[in-house]
Write a protein that holds these residues in place. Structure first.
Motif, PDB file in Angstrom:
ATOM      1  N   LYS A 101       0.826  -1.149   0.081  1.00  0.00           N
ATOM      2  CA  LYS A 101      -0.015  -0.011  -0.010  1.00  0.00           C
ATOM      3  C   LYS A 101       0.935   1.437  -0.009  1.00  0.00           C
ATOM      4  CE  LYS A 101      -3.579   2.343   0.250  1.00  0.00           C
ATOM      5  NZ  LYS A 101      -4.778   2.449  -1.046  1.00  0.00           N
ATOM      6  N   ALA A 102       1.982   1.124   0.712  1.00  0.00           N
ATOM      7  CA  ALA A 102       3.032   2.322   0.927  1.00  0.00           C
ATOM      8  C   ALA A 102       3.678   2.664  -0.381  1.00  0.00           C
ATOM      9  CB  ALA A 102       3.854   2.249   1.852  1.00  0.00           C
ATOM     10  N   THR A 103       3.844   1.441  -1.077  1.00  0.00           N
ATOM     11  CA  THR A 103       4.269   1.585  -2.638  1.00  0.00           C
ATOM     12  C   THR A 103       3.463   2.254  -3.499  1.00  0.00           C
ATOM     13  OG1 THR A 103       5.674  -0.310  -2.031  1.00  0.00           O
ATOM     14  CG2 THR A 103       5.576   0.308  -4.415  1.00  0.00           C
ATOM     15  N   GLU A 104       2.314   1.756  -3.511  1.00  0.00           N
ATOM     16  CA  GLU A 104       1.031   2.178  -4.161  1.00  0.00           C
ATOM     17  C   GLU A 104       0.990   3.954  -4.000  1.00  0.00           C
ATOM     18  OE1 GLU A 104      -3.832   1.626  -5.165  1.00  0.00           O
ATOM     19  OE2 GLU A 104      -2.620   0.540  -3.577  1.00  0.00           O
ATOM     20  N   LEU A 105       1.203   4.278  -2.731  1.00  0.00           N
ATOM     21  CA  LEU A 105       0.867   5.652  -2.565  1.00  0.00           C
ATOM     22  C   LEU A 105       2.354   6.492  -2.985  1.00  0.00           C
ATOM     23  CD1 LEU A 105      -0.663   5.459   1.024  1.00  0.00           C
ATOM     24  CD2 LEU A 105      -1.706   6.093  -1.243  1.00  0.00           C
ATOM     25  N   GLY A 106       3.393   5.774  -3.478  1.00  0.00           N
ATOM     26  CA  GLY A 106       4.684   6.502  -3.838  1.00  0.00           C
ATOM     27  C   GLY A 106       5.720   6.472  -2.993  1.00  0.00           C
ATOM     28  N   LEU A 107       5.544   5.864  -1.720  1.00  0.00           N
ATOM     29  CA  LEU A 107       6.498   5.919  -0.777  1.00  0.00           C
ATOM     30  C   LEU A 107       7.443   4.613  -1.027  1.00  0.00           C
ATOM     31  CD1 LEU A 107       4.009   6.443   2.118  1.00  0.00           C
ATOM     32  CD2 LEU A 107       5.434   8.290   1.127  1.00  0.00           C
ATOM     33  N   ASN A 108       8.624   4.544  -0.268  1.00  0.00           N
ATOM     34  CA  ASN A 108       9.593   3.563  -0.200  1.00  0.00           C
ATOM     35  C   ASN A 108       9.603   3.149   1.337  1.00  0.00           C
ATOM     36  OD1 ASN A 108      10.686   5.857  -2.196  1.00  0.00           O
ATOM     37  ND2 ASN A 108      11.336   3.763  -2.898  1.00  0.00           N
ATOM     38  N   THR A 109       9.925   1.759   1.214  1.00  0.00           N
ATOM     39  CA  THR A 109      10.157   0.990   2.340  1.00  0.00           C
ATOM     40  C   THR A 109      11.309   0.110   2.207  1.00  0.00           C
ATOM     41  OG1 THR A 109       8.918  -0.800   1.306  1.00  0.00           O
ATOM     42  CG2 THR A 109       7.476   0.934   2.412  1.00  0.00           C
ATOM     43  N   CYS A 110      11.364  -0.566   3.488  1.00  0.00           N
ATOM     44  CA  CYS A 110      12.754  -1.590   3.705  1.00  0.00           C
ATOM     45  C   CYS A 110      12.386  -2.332   4.533  1.00  0.00           C
ATOM     46  CB  CYS A 110      13.968  -0.919   3.818  1.00  0.00           C
ATOM     47  SG  CYS A 110      15.484  -2.050   3.748  1.00  0.00           S
ATOM     48  N   TRP A 111      12.047  -3.766   4.526  1.00  0.00           N
ATOM     49  CA  TRP A 111      12.035  -4.568   5.723  1.00  0.00           C
ATOM     50  C   TRP A 111      13.331  -4.648   6.448  1.00  0.00           C
ATOM     51  CZ3 TRP A 111       7.994  -7.996   7.299  1.00  0.00           C
ATOM     52  CH2 TRP A 111       6.923  -8.003   6.512  1.00  0.00           C
ATOM     53  N   LEU A 112      13.271  -4.615   7.745  1.00  0.00           N
ATOM     54  CA  LEU A 112      14.299  -4.745   8.632  1.00  0.00           C
ATOM     55  C   LEU A 112      13.901  -5.625   9.749  1.00  0.00           C
ATOM     56  CD1 LEU A 112      15.339  -1.090   9.304  1.00  0.00           C
ATOM     57  CD2 LEU A 112      16.408  -2.689   7.910  1.00  0.00           C
ATOM     58  N   GLY A 113      14.719  -6.803  10.015  1.00  0.00           N
ATOM     59  CA  GLY A 113      14.622  -7.923  10.951  1.00  0.00           C
ATOM     60  C   GLY A 113      15.387  -7.669  12.154  1.00  0.00           C
ATOM     61  N   GLY A 114      16.696  -7.700  11.637  1.00  0.00           N
ATOM     62  CA  GLY A 114      17.825  -8.037  12.732  1.00  0.00           C
ATOM     63  C   GLY A 114      18.647  -6.552  13.013  1.00  0.00           C
ATOM     64  N   THR A 115      18.263  -5.589  12.173  1.00  0.00           N
ATOM     65  CA  THR A 115      19.154  -4.276  12.104  1.00  0.00           C
ATOM     66  C   THR A 115      18.490  -2.962  12.756  1.00  0.00           C
ATOM     67  OG1 THR A 115      18.529  -4.076   9.732  1.00  0.00           O
ATOM     68  CG2 THR A 115      20.521  -5.349  10.280  1.00  0.00           C
ATOM     69  N   PHE A 116      17.818  -3.300  13.847  1.00  0.00           N
ATOM     70  CA  PHE A 116      17.353  -2.256  14.649  1.00  0.00           C
ATOM     71  C   PHE A 116      17.399  -2.504  15.905  1.00  0.00           C
ATOM     72  CE2 PHE A 116      13.704  -4.848  13.865  1.00  0.00           C
ATOM     73  CZ  PHE A 116      12.948  -4.918  14.944  1.00  0.00           C
TER      74      PHE A 116
END
Length: 280
Positions: A101-116
Motif C-alpha cells: 500500500k505504501a508503494t502504491e502511494l509512492g512511498l519507499n520502504t525496507c523490511w528490517l529484521g535484525g538491524t534495529f
C-alpha cells in the motif's frame, strides 16, 4: 500485467531517504490503512504502529537506531504480534499488504529484521508484555543518491537477483519443475511470488502444483544455519509475504480460491508444509 504486479515490481528495499516529508494527505491515507484491524489467513491478528521522529523528544529519537543501515528516515512502520501457531506467517502476510500500500502511494520502504534497536522501538510502538516486535520498515521518499552502506548491502545480499522458476515451483512432486506453460493463468501469481522480498534474499518458499486437485501446496525450505531472531523465524515471515503476493494477484486476475490446510499433503523432507491454495 495487473496493477498489483506493477506495484510489486516497483517496490524495492530502500535504505537512503530524502529529508522531504511525506505530504499529510498521503500520510493520512496510509495511516488509515495501518490503523485498520488486520487478520492473516491463519486467523492471527497483528497490529501496527506508525512512529514519527517528529513527535519524539530528541533523546528518544537518538535511541531509535538501525545500526547505520537506514539513513535519514523520519517515519517507521512497526508491527507487533502475540506468539501463536502460524502467527509469524500471518504477520508477514499483513505487513506486506501495508508495504505494498505504501508503494502504491509512492512511498519507499525496507523490511528490517535484525538491524534495529528493539528496545527503543518497543517503547515507541507501545509493545505489550505478550507481544513480539519482529520487524520494522522506514517509510518515506528515496534519496536521490544511495549511500555507500546501501550499495554495499544490496550487492552483498544479492537483492537484485531471484532464483529461477525451476528452483521454486514444481509439478506434482518435488523433482519435476513447473513450466510457465503448465502454470497457465496462475503464471503471473507465481512470478509475483518469485519476486517477493525475503530475509537475506534466501527465498525459502517452494510450491508444488497438483493439476488434478487444482491445488498449490506451499512449503518452507529452511536455510541451514539460519537462526531465529528474538524468538521469531524470519523465514516464516517470508512465507506470509509470498502468500500475500499470491492471493492479491489471483484476486486481481479474477481467479477464485481459498487457503486451506491439507491434512494429507505430501511430506517432502526437509521441507515443511505450510498451507494449500485450493483453486475454484
Amino acid at each position: 500485467m495487473t496493477l498489483i504486479s506493477e506495484i510489486i515490481r516497483k517496490r524495492y528495499s530502500c535504505r537512503s531517504y530524502s529529508l522531504n516529508p511525506v505530504e499529510e494527505s498521503i500520510l493520512q491515507k496510509f495511516r488509515q490503512q495501518v490503523n485498520e484491524p488486520h487478520r492473516g489467513p491463519f486467523g492471527n491478528m497483528p497490529r501496527f504502529a506508525l512512529i514519527s521522529m517528529a513527535v519524539l523528544p530528541r533523546e528518544e529519537w537518538k535511541k531509535l537506531g538501525t545500526y547505520g543501515v537506514i539513513k535519514n528516515a523520519r517515519l517507521y512502520l512497526a508491527g507487533l504480534i502475540s506468539p501463536a501457531p502460524m502467527a509469524t506467517c500471518d504477520y508477514g502476510y499483513c505487513m506486506e499488504k501495508l508495504i505494498l500500500k505504501a508503494t502504491e502511494l509512492g512511498l519507499n520502504t525496507c523490511w528490517l529484521g535484525g538491524t534495529f534497536a528493539i528496545s527503543a522501538f518497543r517503547n515507541a510502538a507501545g509493545m505489550q508484555r505478550n507481544e513480539l516486535l519482529p520487524t520494522i520498515s522506514p517509510i518515506g521518499y528515496a534519496a536521490e543518491h544511495k549511500s555507500l552502506t546501501e550499495r554495499f548491502m544490496r550487492r552483498f545480499a544479492g537483492s537484485d537477483h531471484r532464483l529461477p522458476w525451476q528452483d521454486l515451483f514444481f509439478d506434482g512432486n518435488a523433482k519435476t519443475p513447473l513450466s510457465s506453460e503448465k502454470a497457465g493463468e496462475y503464471g503471473e501469481a507465481l512470478e509475483n511470488v518469485r519476486l517477493a522480498p525475503s530475509a537475506s534474499n534466501q527465498q525459502p518458499w517452494r510450491i508444488v502444483y497438483d493439476d488434478q486437485q487444482k491445488t498449490f501446496s506451499f512449503y518452507l525450505s529452511r536455510t541451514i544455519g539460519y537462526r531465529k531472531l528474538r524468538d521469531v523465524s524470519l523465514q516464516e515471515i517470508d512465507m506470509g509475504i509470498v502468500m500475500c503476493h499470491f492471493e492479491l494477484t489471483v484476486a486481481e486476475l479474477g481467479l477464485t480460491g481459498k487457503w486451506r490446510q491439507n491434512e494429507s499433503a505430501p511430506e517432502i523432507k526437509p521441507w515443511e508444509y505450510i498451507t494449500d491454495w485450493q483453486a475454484g
